[in-house]
Scaffold this active site. Structure first.
Site, PDB file in Angstrom:
ATOM      1  N   ASP A   3       0.867  -1.177   0.000  1.00 17.85           N
ATOM      2  CA  ASP A   3       0.000   0.000   0.000  1.00 17.85           C
ATOM      3  C   ASP A   3       0.900   1.222   0.000  1.00 17.85           C
ATOM      4  O   ASP A   3       1.707   1.408   0.910  1.00 17.85           O
ATOM      5  CB  ASP A   3      -0.895  -0.001   1.245  1.00 17.85           C
ATOM      6  N   GLU A  38      -1.598  -1.123  -5.976  1.00 20.58           N
ATOM      7  CA  GLU A  38      -2.800  -0.535  -6.562  1.00 20.58           C
ATOM      8  C   GLU A  38      -2.465   0.144  -7.886  1.00 20.58           C
ATOM      9  O   GLU A  38      -1.428   0.788  -8.019  1.00 20.58           O
ATOM     10  CB  GLU A  38      -3.395   0.510  -5.608  1.00 20.58           C
ATOM     11  N   CYS A  97     -12.712  -5.225   5.191  1.00 16.17           N
ATOM     12  CA  CYS A  97     -11.993  -5.863   6.290  1.00 16.17           C
ATOM     13  C   CYS A  97     -11.187  -7.028   5.727  1.00 16.17           C
ATOM     14  O   CYS A  97     -11.737  -7.910   5.070  1.00 16.17           O
ATOM     15  CB  CYS A  97     -12.982  -6.364   7.347  1.00 16.17           C
ATOM     16  N   ASP A 122      -3.326   1.052   6.761  1.00 14.86           N
ATOM     17  CA  ASP A 122      -2.502   0.746   5.590  1.00 14.86           C
ATOM     18  C   ASP A 122      -2.128  -0.737   5.532  1.00 14.86           C
ATOM     19  O   ASP A 122      -1.987  -1.316   4.450  1.00 14.86           O
ATOM     20  CB  ASP A 122      -1.216   1.588   5.598  1.00 14.86           C
TER      21      ASP A 122
END
Ligand SMILES: [Zn+2]
Length: 197
Positions: free
Chosen positions: A14, A98, A150, A178
């Site tokens: 992340d 990402e 989650c 994160d």
């Protein structure tokens, strides 16, 4: 860089502002202290140039100093990116992150500036280059819901950007925001790869 033998380890990363990167095992990677110092020096140099009169000797000197400060930040950032990428490629067969272009569109607008400031795109291209040489994979995943889901049970736990901790009321999973995102990124990447294979 030489091709590396597989080591049976994968990670999600992340990319953030608070920490430069957080891995799905919870490791957080921060910009080194001297990097922030160099950035501050750069801002000071920029202000100095704008204060001085155009065409003056003092301004010319300030412009030279600014160019040097830029070069220092650029070099230090590159160095940090190379070292971080090298460690990630050594320690993982596959690295999931990402898709920044999609993230820029789906997440809040403040991120657009942060993306260029933090140099994430530059970092990801260095990472991909090293991975390709080492015979390892870097895979971009859709960033939708990576922060809100989650990682323990999959329910959506909505939280604003200022909420730095993920605490799931359903399954009790409790970890840094994160870290939770990095785990979701890894899972999304593995699902995507599974669907392709
Ligand atoms: Zn949960």
């Amino acid at each position: 860089m030489q091709p590396l033998p597989p080591i049976g380890q994968e990670t999600g990363i992340d990319l953030g502002i608070e920490a430069f990167a957080t891995l799905s095992n919870g490791t957080r990677i921060f910009h080194p202290g001297w990097y922030r110092k160099a950035e501050r020096a750069l801002k000071t140099a920029q202000r100095r140039v704008s204060r001085r009169k155009k065409g003056s000797n003092r301004r010319r000197k300030a412009v030279n100093l600014l160019a040097k400060a830029h070069q220092t930040v650029r070099r230090q950032r590159q160095d940090f990116h190379h070292k971080t990428a090298l460690a990630l490629v050594r320690e993982n067969d596959t690295i999931y992150h990402e898709d920044l272009q999609v993230r820029n569109m789906v997440k809040n607008h403040h991120l657009a500036k942060s993306i260029s400031d933090a140099g994430w795109s530059a970092f990801l291209s260095i990472l991909s280059g090293k991975a390709a040489c080492a015979g390892r994979s870097v895979i971009a995943v859709n960033p939708a819901f990576t922060s809100q889901t989650c990682s323990g049970c999959g329910v959506l736990v909505s939280k604003g950007l200022s909420v730095r901790w993920h605490a799931c009321p359903d399954c009790g999973t409790s970890l840094h925001r994160d870290h939770n995102a990095a785990k979701n990124i890894e899972r999304a990447g593995q699902a995507r790869r599974g669907a392709v294979a």
